[in-house]
Enzyme design. Structure first.
Site, mmCIF file in Angstrom:
data_model
loop_
_atom_site.group_PDB
_atom_site.id
_atom_site.type_symbol
_atom_site.label_atom_id
_atom_site.label_comp_id
_atom_site.label_asym_id
_atom_site.label_seq_id
_atom_site.Cartn_x
_atom_site.Cartn_y
_atom_site.Cartn_z
ATOM 1 N N LYS A 179 -22.079 44.735 18.998
ATOM 2 C CA LYS A 179 -20.831 44.416 18.311
ATOM 3 C C LYS A 179 -21.140 43.418 17.212
ATOM 4 O O LYS A 179 -21.975 42.539 17.381
ATOM 5 C CB LYS A 179 -19.853 43.835 19.344
ATOM 6 C CG LYS A 179 -18.542 43.330 18.795
ATOM 7 C CD LYS A 179 -17.619 42.876 19.955
ATOM 8 C CE LYS A 179 -16.427 42.083 19.445
ATOM 9 N NZ LYS A 179 -15.564 41.591 20.529
ATOM 10 N N ASP A 209 -17.533 41.367 26.576
ATOM 11 C CA ASP A 209 -18.033 41.140 25.225
ATOM 12 C C ASP A 209 -18.709 39.771 25.182
ATOM 13 O O ASP A 209 -18.043 38.742 25.100
ATOM 14 C CB ASP A 209 -16.880 41.182 24.202
ATOM 15 C CG ASP A 209 -16.340 42.595 23.996
ATOM 16 O OD1 ASP A 209 -16.507 43.446 24.913
ATOM 17 O OD2 ASP A 209 -15.729 42.854 22.938
ATOM 18 N N LYS A 236 -19.631 48.424 17.775
ATOM 19 C CA LYS A 236 -18.267 47.934 17.609
ATOM 20 C C LYS A 236 -18.199 46.935 16.456
ATOM 21 O O LYS A 236 -18.599 45.785 16.614
ATOM 22 C CB LYS A 236 -17.773 47.278 18.905
ATOM 23 C CG LYS A 236 -16.378 46.658 18.784
ATOM 24 C CD LYS A 236 -15.918 46.056 20.107
ATOM 25 C CE LYS A 236 -14.623 45.253 19.926
ATOM 26 N NZ LYS A 236 -14.213 44.570 21.166
#
Lengths: 292, 471, 270
Positions: free
Chosen positions: A192, A129, A228
């Site tokens: 995300k 991430d 996300k």
């Protein structure tokens, strides 16, 4: 290219998200949604005080949240915690995500970010991430942001790359749409919303914009990118609203942990309590689900 | 797959009587000649209740009751009239769930819309005009009420149209005889009970049910000082003709064929929502519906693809299901009209509907678009008043304006563009009473609503809405 | 003995599209010894066409500009006091008419502020109501010269174009000459002389007329028939009132009768 994207009208987008939030998901649909949401959770701990012990406990919960319950999608930790987590998750099928690239600010030289990424992958993370350089993005240096993502993607090797846009710092929805396209174009597997470290984290309208972006990207390229939302999603009710939004925006094809995740920590226990309520017919309490 | 389980709103909250009388002088009374008709749930064709037909003698009694009540009501201090209206607003809020379910049952509209749009706006309208009652001197239209007002309202927003009519009339000191539509009389009769709960003086509000004849009797009654009508342009014409020479004041809120103009720089996702909301809100039973989509040619494919994808998401079915987006067509008569015009449209353009399963019982029509339509086609000129959209294209802003204005109607219009100067210039040139830029079908009690040209005259809502009820 | 100069007489013609044509019918009638054009339905049709052609440009002019043009007309009116007096219009009426014209001229750039405004809706929207001209207005004017000015000026100051059926032909045509020599664009005011009973029904039934001012209709039955005909396209109708007192403060009513309120919504959000 980014400035040629259609604009986003804030009021209209927020109304659409709010309308989807009024969907009433009951009985069998609710049970399915809760189980799906559990399987989509990236169970997260990103604290300075994290220790291998704390991470091991979290991993245990991730593997088996409770009896007869599917495991969550992944555990998400800082790079330093990856070895402990890798050990604890071995053989479980639960993915191991590591934040990287000088999370959460991203304010470090590219070499440091790449080293951060490589170290996490080498230690066993199969999902990375990363954060984008919001400063560079806001300064209009889209090329720089793009190049960084490309470089990190390369450093990831086989690991999946989630690109954190930190939408709370982008200022408006037009930028959320632009950043989404930029990230997808640079090779993101997931986009995300947030680090969880700034006041404004995932919101339904921001997620709506990102779901529209992956939908349109698929229409253009035939490639499905995941989404996300992370931070601030604490209740089953909220999670179900997101699933409705996925269903009616990107489409049911996105209703899989491969393409949609919740970055969350406390959400899991609320999902478990709701799950218990549906199974037993009465309400559960915090002492009947485990901490961690 | 994520199938939403049925989520029906309970109808047990609504206690329907087997039959209803007329509400005259504060009491429910049987009609003089005993005429009745049945009102049905358009989603199931189940009979909901039996309702009275008001004949000339009944209308006469209602007007007389309103006339008697006028002296006292108009002499009340504005602040006292305000308090009655505030009471009504509060009671509507407290009973909004019951009234929303009732509205959905009698009209066929989705409970989501009755709950989230109709009822909140009904309460807001009474709140808004309540506050005007003791401030008329500041509004600029004088403070003298007209007398007895005859009001005839349509079936598409039964209770909301009642609120639009009754709230300003009462705030200004007039008394009212209102006729709800033949197919949706129930919420007006429940409103009569709201008036009783509020202890509104008898005769200030009278409700007479019936069909067109009852409406005509009311409009033509010699002791009515003002007529307010919402409905079709054809009936509006008849009313304008019939009041000629009587000195009665008239306001008419009639049909429309609104253009919803999408420019190539539009925020496409919101524009598509606006197109869908514009024509499929309330099954398209909306006088200001955006029933003509004008798309700039260079984004036609993109917009149409998005629109079709979005239409495929629309959930058509049980109006009481909280997830229903499109409910039932209000009556078999209306369904026949929609079908007939759609059949004409089929000869003119290309018809498309998303795959959707319609219930076997009741009156249903799938959301439909016609592409390849031109200005001369009937589907682009006549008001369908159903979930049917005609899609046309244009090349330049001037052409868009020209096409948008090329209709005898002029109620509303939509503009979708991210360019401020273009929005303002186009809004200036559109001949329509309400222009929604980057939004559609928004309503607010503070915002005047009403048409140009054959869409009628007078404004409802806002300070402007007081003018129709003051001498 | 000096020869007495023979006067040059005026021919009283129609005023359509800024020009002074005779009636297409070739008909005239005698008014106070002058031949006056007797307008036909085709003249009415031509006048509506001229009004429709002129109206968008007039409405599109800035309000300031419309005010200036009307003020200029008042200047011209003031200069022709003697001419109206010679037609038997009381001087006080001419003065009052000039003053009224000036009064209305000043409304051009103020009415929208008084009659429109921002609406505080319950949501993130900019919401503004503004008055706009209705379009083409058919006017049956009263015989009084002050009355004529008092019905024409409020209709046009907001951007409408009018087709006027004159009540008293000679002052009306003279007013046309005043307007023709001011800066008013041709077609904004069109004046027909003749019989209201013959001409007005064609205006009342004309699909391209948006509104009717029946102030000057003396015949009650005609007024009803015109109002009924106007229902065909839902024209806005200003009915004849009980004997108008032209000297009284006219208020806003004669302007607002021929205005549409347009309300524009736009979301607010970044």
């Amino acid at each position: 290219m980014l400035h040629g994207l259609p604009g986003v009208d804030r009021v209209g987008a927020e109304q659409r998200a709010a309308m989807l939030g009024t969907r009433s998901i009951k009985t069998t649909a609710k049970a399915e949604a809760i189980d799906l949401a559990i399987r989509m959770v990236d169970l997260t701990t990103l604290e300075g005080a994290d220790t291998p012990g704390k991470v091991r406990a979290l991993c245990a919960k991730a593997r088996r949240p409770e009896a007869d319950c599917p495991p969550v999608a992944a555990v998400c930790v800082y790079p330093a915690m990856v070895p402990a987590a890798a050990e604890a998750l071995r053989g479980s099928g639960v993915h191991l995500a590591s934040v990287a690239t000088a999370f959460p600010s991203g304010q470090a030289p590219l070499e440091v970010k790449l080293a951060d990424t490589r170290a996490a992958v080498a230690a066993g993370a199969d999902e990375i991430d990363m954060v984008i350089s919001r400063g560079a993005f806001l300064a209009g240096r889209y090329d720089l942001v793009h190049d960084e993502i490309v470089a990190v993607k390369e450093a990831c090797g086989d690991a999946h790359l989630k690109v954190i846009l930190e939408t709370g710092e982008l200022g408006d929805y037009d930028n959320v749409r632009r950043a989404s396209w930029l990230a997808m174009d640079a090779g993101a597997d997931f986009i995300k919303t947030s680090t969880g470290k700034v006041p404004s984290a995932a919101t339904p309208p921001v997620t709506l914009i990102m779901l529209e972006a992956v939908r349109d990207w698929f229409a253009q390229t035939g490639r499905r990118i995941g989404v996300k939302p992370a931070g601030g999603i604490r209740t089953s009710k909220d999670a179900i609203k997101y699933l409705v939004m996925v269903n009616e925006t990107a489409g049911p094809e996105w209703l899989t942990p491969d393409l949609f995740r919740f970055g969350a920590s406390t959400l899991l226990n609320d999902l478990l309590m709701q799950r218990a309520k549906l199974r037993t017919g009465h309400y559960s309490g915090p002492d009947y689900v485990t901490l961690d | 797959m994520f199938e939403y389980a049925p989520a029906p709103e309970s109808r047990s909250i609504v206690d329907l009587a087997p039959s209803y009388g007329l509400f005259i002088d504060g009491e429910f009374a049987a009609p003089a000649d005993g005429g009745v008709f049945k009102t049905v749930n358009p989603a199931t064709e189940e009979v909901l209740s039996e309702v009275s037909v008001a004949g000339p003698a009944d209308v006469d009694r209602a007007v007389a009751a309103a006339r008697r009540a006028f002296a006292g009501w108009s002499a009340l201090p504005g602040a006292a009239r305000a308090k009655y209206l505030y009471r009504i607003a509060r009671i509507v809020q407290e009973r909004s769930r019951e009234l929303a379910v009732l509205e959905s049952l009698d009209n066929g509209k989705p409970i989501r819309e009755a709950r989230d749009v109709d009822l909140p706006l009904v309460a807001a309208h009474f709140f808004y005009y309540a506050g005007w009652a003791d401030k008329l001197a500041y509004a600029g239209y004088g403070t003298t009420p007209l007398g007895v007002v005859g009001q005839v309202i349509p079936w598409n927003f039964p209770l909301l149209m009642l609120a639009w009519k009754i709230a300003p009339a009462l705030a200004t000191g007039n008394t009212v005889v209102l006729k709800p539509a033949e197919t949706t009389p129930l919420s007006a009769l429940f409103f009569a009970d709201v008036c009783r709960q509020a202890e509104l003086p008898p005769g200030v509000v009278n409700i007479v049910t019936g069909a067109g004849d009852t409406g005509r009797t009311l409009v033509e009654h010699p002791d009515v000082n003002k007529v307010a009508f919402t409905g079709s342009t054809e009936v509006g014409r008849q009313i304008a003709r019939s009041v000629a020479g009587t000195g009665k004041r008239v306001t008419l809120e009639l049909g429309g064929k609104a253009a919803n103009i999408v420019f190539d720089d539009a925020p496409i996702d919101q524009a598509v929502e606006g197109i869908v909301n514009g024509i499929f809100f309330n099954q398209g039973h909306v006088c200001c519906a955006g029933s003509r989509l004008l798309v700039q040619e260079n984004v036609y494919d993109e917009v149409l693809d998005s629109l079709k994808r979005r239409m495929a998401q629309l959930r058509v079915g049980d109006p009481l299901d909280k997830n229903t987006d499109i409910g039932a067509i209000n009556s078999s008569v209306q369904l026949e009209r929609v079908r007939a015009l759609a059949a004409v449209g089929e000869q003119e353009g290309e018809r498309w509907s998303p795959p959707c399963e319609l219930p076997g019982q009741g009156f249903w029509f799938a959301p439909t678009i016609f592409t390849g339509v031109s200005q001369t086609h009937r589907i682009a000129r006549e008001e369908v008043f159903g979930p049917v959209l005609a899609v046309l294209t244009f090349r330049t802003p001037a052409e868009a304006v020209e096409k948008a204005n090329n209709t005898p109607y002029g109620l509303s219009a939509g503009i979708w563009s991210e360019k401020g100067s273009r929005i303002l210039a186009v809004a200036d040139k559109l001949r329509a009473g309400v222009v929604w830029a980057n939004t559609f079908n928004r309503f607010d009690p503070a915002s005047p609503f009403g048409g140009y040209k054959e869409s009628g005259y007078g404004r409802e809502g806002g300070r402007h809405g007081l003018e129709a009820y003051l001498a | 003995m000096p020869e007495q100069r023979l006067a040059v007489r005026k021919t009283y013609k129609l005023y359509i599209g800024g020009k002074f044509p005779r009636s297409e019918s070739g008909r005239t009638y005698l008014v106070d010894g002058s031949n006056v054009a007797l307008a036909s339905r085709k003249d009415a049709r031509d006048a509506v066409l001229a009004a429709r052609k002129a109206q968008p440009g007039w409405a599109g002019a800035t309000a300031y500009n419309r005010g200036q043009v009307l003020y200029r007309a008042a200047e011209m009116l003031e200069g022709r006091r003697a001419e109206f007096a010679a037609l038997g219009v009381p001087e006080a009426d001419v003065d009052a008419a000039t003053d009224r014209w000036v009064w209305y001229a000043g409304w051009a750039d103020k009415l929208a502020q008084v009659h429109g405004g921002a609406n505080p809706v319950a949501g993130p929207y900019f919401n503004l109501s503004a008055p706009e001209p209705t379009g083409v207005v058919g006017v049956v004017a009263p015989a009084s010269f002050l009355g004529l000015v008092s019905v024409v000026a409020p209709a046009i100051v907001t951007g409408n174009a009018v087709v006027v059926v004159a009540g008293d032909p000679l002052p009306a045509v003279t007013l046309a000459e005043v307007l023709a020599t001011s800066d008013l664009p041709g077609g904004v005011v069109n004046i027909l002389t003749g019989s209201p009973a013959e001409i007005a029904p064609w205006l009342a039934s004309h699909d391209d007329v948006n509104a009717l001012d029946l102030t000057g209709v003396a015949d009650g039955e005609l007024a009803v028939a015109l109002e009924q005909a106007a229902a065909g396209t839902l024209k806005r109708v200003l009915r004849p009132g009980p004997g108008a007192d032209w000297a009284a403060d006219p208020g806003l009513g004669r302007m607002t009768a021929f205005l549409e309120t347009k309300t524009v919504w736009h979301p607010k959000g970044f």
